[in-house]
Design a protein around this motif. Structure first.
Motif, PDB file in Angstrom:
ATOM      1  N   PRO A 113      -6.907   5.983  -9.311  1.00 11.71           N
ATOM      2  CA  PRO A 113      -5.750   5.368  -9.960  1.00 11.71           C
ATOM      3  C   PRO A 113      -5.072   6.288 -10.977  1.00 11.71           C
ATOM      4  N   ILE A 114      -5.825   7.190 -11.566  1.00 18.85           N
ATOM      5  CA  ILE A 114      -5.238   8.161 -12.496  1.00 18.85           C
ATOM      6  C   ILE A 114      -5.478   9.545 -11.916  1.00 18.85           C
ATOM      7  N   GLY A 115      -4.407  10.235 -11.615  1.00 16.98           N
ATOM      8  CA  GLY A 115      -4.502  11.589 -11.080  1.00 16.98           C
ATOM      9  C   GLY A 115      -4.400  11.707  -9.579  1.00 16.98           C
ATOM     10  N   GLY A 116      -4.652  10.621  -8.865  1.00 14.29           N
ATOM     11  CA  GLY A 116      -4.607  10.675  -7.399  1.00 14.29           C
ATOM     12  C   GLY A 116      -3.239  11.034  -6.860  1.00 14.29           C
ATOM     13  N   GLN A 176       0.129  -2.898  -6.960  1.00 16.23           N
ATOM     14  CA  GLN A 176      -1.314  -3.132  -6.824  1.00 16.23           C
ATOM     15  C   GLN A 176      -1.634  -3.603  -5.413  1.00 16.23           C
ATOM     16  N   SER A 177      -1.856  -2.664  -4.533  1.00 20.23           N
ATOM     17  CA  SER A 177      -2.151  -3.027  -3.148  1.00 20.23           C
ATOM     18  C   SER A 177      -3.536  -3.646  -3.014  1.00 20.23           C
ATOM     19  N   ARG A 222     -11.777   3.997  -0.005  1.00 17.42           N
ATOM     20  CA  ARG A 222     -11.437   3.140  -1.141  1.00 17.42           C
ATOM     21  C   ARG A 222     -11.218   1.694  -0.698  1.00 17.42           C
ATOM     22  N   TYR A 223     -10.379   1.494   0.312  1.00 17.79           N
ATOM     23  CA  TYR A 223     -10.118   0.128   0.774  1.00 17.79           C
ATOM     24  C   TYR A 223     -11.361  -0.501   1.388  1.00 17.79           C
ATOM     25  N   GLY A 224     -12.204   0.309   2.012  1.00 18.26           N
ATOM     26  CA  GLY A 224     -13.469  -0.204   2.533  1.00 18.26           C
ATOM     27  C   GLY A 224     -14.367  -0.711   1.417  1.00 18.26           C
ATOM     28  N   VAL A 225     -14.418   0.013   0.313  1.00 21.75           N
ATOM     29  CA  VAL A 225     -15.206  -0.428  -0.838  1.00 21.75           C
ATOM     30  C   VAL A 225     -14.614  -1.695  -1.436  1.00 21.75           C
ATOM     31  N   ALA A 285       0.826  -1.207   0.000  1.00 19.22           N
ATOM     32  CA  ALA A 285       0.000   0.000   0.000  1.00 19.22           C
ATOM     33  C   ALA A 285       0.861   1.257   0.000  1.00 19.22           C
ATOM     34  N   PHE A 286       1.954   1.222   0.751  1.00 17.89           N
ATOM     35  CA  PHE A 286       2.873   2.364   0.800  1.00 17.89           C
ATOM     36  C   PHE A 286       3.453   2.634  -0.588  1.00 17.89           C
ATOM     37  N   ILE A 287       4.004   1.615  -1.212  1.00 16.80           N
ATOM     38  CA  ILE A 287       4.620   1.761  -2.538  1.00 16.80           C
ATOM     39  C   ILE A 287       3.576   2.169  -3.575  1.00 16.80           C
ATOM     40  N   ALA A 288       2.374   1.608  -3.487  1.00 20.81           N
ATOM     41  CA  ALA A 288       1.311   1.920  -4.451  1.00 20.81           C
ATOM     42  C   ALA A 288       0.935   3.400  -4.439  1.00 20.81           C
TER      43      ALA A 288
END
Length: 146
Positions: free
Chosen positions: A102-105, A24-25, A133-136, A14-17
């Motif tokens: 994923p794009i722009g964040g 892909q975390s 996001r992770y909850g979804v 998650a850190f690297i992502a």
């Protein structure tokens, strides 16, 4: 017994992502959820904290970007950087809630650093966005939604 290696692996992914490096975390999170060996809340929290702290790397890069913007090797053209700054000024700190995109964040988190968004505000808003996001992802994985 708690498998700390799994949580550490998820944190690292998650850190690297959240940085400019590809990772892909979500796939790691889904795999751990499907293994049914880990506490769901702990997995979501671990991924959220790791991804938020990875975004701090982007924020820190943004703080130093102005000193390199005129270098030939600088990856962003001056007009693109100005456009990003204008966009961030228009939507403000609340755009950090979209830092999970994923794009722009990642760009949003860098520009927040360029414009010196206070770190406490940055952390709270990015953490909320990442956790949602992770909850979804977790809810979809468990078939609760979708």
């Amino acid at each position: 017994m708690v498998d700390l290696a799994a949580y550490a692996g998820l944190f690292f992914a998650a850190f690297i992502a959240a940085t400019i490096f590809p990772m892909q975390s979500e796939a790691v999170l889904v795999g751990l959820i499907l293994s049914d060996r880990y506490a769901l809340a702990a997995l979501v929290l671990t991924a959220s904290v790791g991804n938020t702290l990875g975004s701090v790397v982007n924020w820190l890069m943004g703080l130093g970007v102005e000193r390199f913007r005129d270098r030939r090797w600088f990856p962003v053209k001056p007009d693109k950087l100005e456009k990003a700054k204008t966009w961030y000024r228009k939507y403000g700190k609340w755009s950090l809630l979209l830092s999970w995109l994923p794009i722009g964040g990642d760009a949003i988190t860098v520009v927040a650093g360029v414009l010196k968004e206070p770190l406490p505000t940055f952390l709270v808003l990015v953490f909320i966005g990442k956790t949602l996001r992770y909850g979804v992802v977790a809810a979809v994985t468990l078939g609760v939604i979708g």
